[in-house]
Design an enzyme around this catalytic site. Structure first.
Site, PDB file in Angstrom:
ATOM      1  N   ASP A 101       0.866  -1.187   0.000  1.00  0.00           N
ATOM      2  CA  ASP A 101       0.000   0.000   0.000  1.00  0.00           C
ATOM      3  C   ASP A 101       0.901   1.235   0.000  1.00  0.00           C
ATOM      4  O   ASP A 101       2.125   1.130   0.006  1.00  0.00           O
ATOM      5  CB  ASP A 101      -0.975  -0.041   1.180  1.00  0.00           C
ATOM      6  CG  ASP A 101      -0.261   0.035   2.516  1.00  0.00           C
ATOM      7  OD1 ASP A 101       0.983   0.167   2.545  1.00  0.00           O
ATOM      8  OD2 ASP A 101      -0.940  -0.051   3.544  1.00  0.00           O
TER       9      ASP A 101
ATOM     10  N   GLY B 118      -0.580   5.882   2.847  1.00  0.00           N
ATOM     11  CA  GLY B 118      -1.535   6.967   3.045  1.00  0.00           C
ATOM     12  C   GLY B 118      -2.513   6.668   4.167  1.00  0.00           C
ATOM     13  O   GLY B 118      -2.721   7.498   5.058  1.00  0.00           O
TER      14      GLY B 118
ATOM     15  N   ASP C 229      -8.157  -6.925   0.439  1.00  0.00           N
ATOM     16  CA  ASP C 229      -7.200  -7.215   1.522  1.00  0.00           C
ATOM     17  C   ASP C 229      -7.858  -6.845   2.829  1.00  0.00           C
ATOM     18  O   ASP C 229      -8.709  -5.961   2.885  1.00  0.00           O
ATOM     19  CB  ASP C 229      -5.929  -6.367   1.390  1.00  0.00           C
ATOM     20  CG  ASP C 229      -6.155  -4.954   1.907  1.00  0.00           C
ATOM     21  OD1 ASP C 229      -6.783  -4.146   1.185  1.00  0.00           O
ATOM     22  OD2 ASP C 229      -5.764  -4.664   3.058  1.00  0.00           O
TER      23      ASP C 229
ATOM     24  N   CYS D  11     -12.563 -29.628   6.383  1.00  0.00           N
ATOM     25  CA  CYS D  11     -11.643 -28.533   6.038  1.00  0.00           C
ATOM     26  C   CYS D  11     -10.240 -29.093   5.876  1.00  0.00           C
ATOM     27  O   CYS D  11      -9.805 -29.958   6.636  1.00  0.00           O
ATOM     28  CB  CYS D  11     -11.692 -27.448   7.106  1.00  0.00           C
ATOM     29  SG  CYS D  11     -10.447 -26.155   6.890  1.00  0.00           S
TER      30      CYS D  11
ATOM     31  N   CYS E 238      -7.363 -27.523   6.233  1.00  0.00           N
ATOM     32  CA  CYS E 238      -6.296 -26.719   6.854  1.00  0.00           C
ATOM     33  C   CYS E 238      -5.516 -27.509   7.900  1.00  0.00           C
ATOM     34  O   CYS E 238      -5.936 -28.563   8.370  1.00  0.00           O
ATOM     35  CB  CYS E 238      -6.854 -25.435   7.455  1.00  0.00           C
ATOM     36  SG  CYS E 238      -7.543 -25.630   9.113  1.00  0.00           S
TER      37      CYS E 238
ATOM     38  N   CYS F  88      -7.680 -28.251  11.111  1.00  0.00           N
ATOM     39  CA  CYS F  88      -8.790 -29.202  11.015  1.00  0.00           C
ATOM     40  C   CYS F  88      -8.338 -30.605  10.625  1.00  0.00           C
ATOM     41  O   CYS F  88      -8.982 -31.587  10.978  1.00  0.00           O
ATOM     42  CB  CYS F  88      -9.842 -28.682  10.044  1.00  0.00           C
ATOM     43  SG  CYS F  88     -10.635 -27.160  10.628  1.00  0.00           S
TER      44      CYS F  88
ATOM     45  N   HIS G 202      -6.597 -21.646   9.812  1.00  0.00           N
ATOM     46  CA  HIS G 202      -7.981 -21.996   9.480  1.00  0.00           C
ATOM     47  C   HIS G 202      -8.730 -20.834   8.831  1.00  0.00           C
ATOM     48  O   HIS G 202      -9.316 -20.986   7.747  1.00  0.00           O
ATOM     49  CB  HIS G 202      -8.751 -22.480  10.698  1.00  0.00           C
ATOM     50  CG  HIS G 202     -10.188 -22.729  10.349  1.00  0.00           C
ATOM     51  ND1 HIS G 202     -10.608 -23.863   9.681  1.00  0.00           N
ATOM     52  CD2 HIS G 202     -11.295 -21.956  10.484  1.00  0.00           C
ATOM     53  CE1 HIS G 202     -11.899 -23.785   9.440  1.00  0.00           C
ATOM     54  NE2 HIS G 202     -12.335 -22.625   9.917  1.00  0.00           N
TER      55      HIS G 202
END
Lengths: 393, 393
Positions: free
Chosen positions: B108, B111, B283, B321, B323, B326, B352
């Site tokens: 970014d 700002g 984001d 899931c 991940c 999980c 997760h």
């Protein structure tokens, strides 16, 4: 002693220990290479056990531990009894499943933690009454409860309940009294233990007094434990004092077929010295704790990553190291993470020190396998000397 | 507008955006499937960018991010300028090498952070003077410095320096003044930007006022940026207010060939709504921040893992899931880690929520690819509704 051991048939033993390379006949070292088969796998010795106090080795996942080379870890009975509770862990399928670690686990007996609570505990021959460090609630540990908790947790190795005392600052009478109680509790722990797929190790006490240490070693070795812990060291004693007490115990155990575990020792220099004196197993929070403070161990000594000199250093912490940190990141990046207090800092630093410690043990084993340990000792000591400065800090 | 774009030859563009599936002609949605080719790889859109404020996505390693499915991350210019310093990162080989992330990065402009400092900053047409949140030291950001910092960091995408204002609580005059300044700074950012392998996105401001928002969109779209950020939203406005402002901007950009990035939005319900209105990139720190507080996102709504009901729950946080959490651990184990304040808790929970968010975006893309987005919208909204409760908390 042998007759007591014979009571357990070898084929069903939950801990089968084999000395692959015994100490040489010339007496130049007591170091030996071994192989300890447990319910969840084989542990090559000499070996270091990372400490997972709360059913997690701080900052690491099970994958991180495997990648670092850990084959067995230690978990703390006292902490898990208080939180989340051993019965809860048992209902959830036991400690291995709870923490998703499928390799061997050893649980300590809680004796060290309970007895270390100082003003918050009271010891008698029946057990220890203590207050929780979490909420001040009252609890009582006995040998029978310690064993019941450890059976519920379901580790590969449980440990008899004992009373350690600070080795250097305790009177002979206090050391003798604690050893006497430890022996009572050893017999009660053995009598209480029923879990067939779990080994039970006994603990030798006796402080720094050669006579008391030898007496304790003889007593504990006479009981049908699966392994012998050497407790009450790695405390406030000097390395020289520890060496004397250790030699007394190992001499008594010289012809004993069981593994020897020195509780609580963690600096590379100390590990090497104790291997040389005949110890097979170790545990300590030291490599992980100093890592979280920004101290990294390397063959050239310690790096305090918070030192300004590393802010622009684009080299890895240790050239050629296979760990997650050194394979990917510079000293400068780790220094930045520590300054920014980013969580990744603690994981990366712990991965490194754990890898370093476990690789050091693997190198010791390789030299024992090839029969070059005595020849390599000065080189190993030189590497440990750099690290030894860490342990002294 | 087209003439300005033509000044950059397409073949050498550091950001090649292709709309693979445009919005349907029936106007039922403005959602579109795209492909953004950058210096370090390809980003499929709509896409969510995890935020790595200090050159690390809090609690995660680059491997964790890859496993969660992240293809692009955001890093904060303001934070990295202050610590460890953009010149240091440049000397160390740039942001990608510094943080060992070989996929695209967007920085970014600083700002938002600089202008958010409140009493600690003063804005004029030339730039912003501000005090560091770390040590109170004085600094001055100009469009030229913001671009220089971002060029030194070397992200795939840099962003023009802008002045956001709180959308709902600012006067029309303040919004207009900030937009005017943002336009001045957009031109200066473009003039200052030289790095050839780095794209530059412009930022549309204009608050919630349709006229100011449209005017800003028209102005910024008229400049030869590689992409269009929609700034000054995801603040103190309602979702309905945001929708109006967003529709105004997207309508103006309807025939514009460049990607649209709505800054700062992160709850699944909000992401889905903005995709539906035509946004390609997002984001937010939200999925990671709530994870570190013990809030886990699932298709059935949020789980506050600190709730007593999970202490004995042996199910995974989300059935099926993929991940790290999980696949390996129960709700009970995660609840224990949070209670014990163990570092692994934050990593597992963040893995997760990040996986959940990135998988949600992947499902949105799959429905766009198969032309079923409008048909799937109610089902996607139902899943997001469970999650939407999280964003409102």
């Amino acid at each position: 002693m042998t007759s007591a051991l014979d009571e357990r048939p070898v084929e069903s033993s939950p801990a089968r220990f084999e000395v692959l390379v015994p100490p040489p006949a010339d007496g130049s070292t007591q170091a030996r290479l071994g192989r300890l088969a447990l319910s969840h796998g084989v542990v090559e010795t000499p070996q270091f056990m990372p400490v997972g106090t709360n059913a997690t080795v701080k900052a690491l996942s099970p994958d991180d531990l495997r990648e670092a080379g850990a084959t067995i870890i230690l978990a703390n009975t006292y902490h898990l009894y208080l939180r989340p509770g051993h019965e809860r862990i048992s209902r959830l399928g036991g400690l291995h499943r709870f923490m998703a670690w499928d390799r061997p686990v050893l649980t300590d007996s809680g004796g060290f933690q309970v007895v270390s609570l100082g003003e918050m505990r009271k010891v008698d021959d029946q057990g220890v009454t203590f207050q929780s460090h979490l909420d001040g609630s009252y609890h009582r540990f006995t040998p029978e409860l310690s064993i019941a908790v450890q059976e519920a947790l379901g580790a590969d190795i449980a440990v008899a309940f004992d009373q350690p005392v600070p080795p250097a600052s305790s009177s002979r009478a206090d050391v003798a009294e604690a050893a006497r109680r430890t022996h009572l509790w050893a017999e009660r722990s053995l009598a209480a233990h029923k879990r067939p797929n779990q080994a039970l190790f006994g603990i030798v006490q006796g402080g720094l007094d050669p006579e008391l240490r030898e007496e304790s070693a003889r007593f504990v070795a006479g009981l049908p434990f699966d392994g012998i812990c050497i407790g009450g060291l790695a405390g406030d004693e000097t390395a020289a004092q520890r060496g004397v007490a250790l030699d007394v115990a190992v001499r008594l155990l010289r012809d004993d077929p069981r593994p020897r575990y020195l509780m609580g020792l963690g600096s590379p220099a100390d590990l090497l010295d104790a291997v040389h004196r005949g110890v097979d197993l170790f545990d300590s929070v030291l490599p992980a704790r100093v890592a979280r403070n920004g101290q990294l161990w390397t063959p050239e000594g310690r790096i305090n990553i918070r030192n300004a000199r590393y802010a622009d250093d684009d080299r890895p912490v240790q050239e050629g190291c296979r760990c997650l940190l050194c394979r990917n990141f510079s000293r400068a990046y780790l220094a930045h993470l520590f300054r920014a207090e980013e969580l990744l800092a603690y994981r990366l630093a712990t991965c490194h020190n754990m890898t370093f410690t476990l690789d050091f043990m693997a190198d010791i084993r390789a030299s024992l396998r090839s029969g070059t340990f005595s020849a390599c000792l000065s080189e190993l000591r030189a590497r440990a000397a750099g690290k030894g400065r860490v342990s002294a800090s």
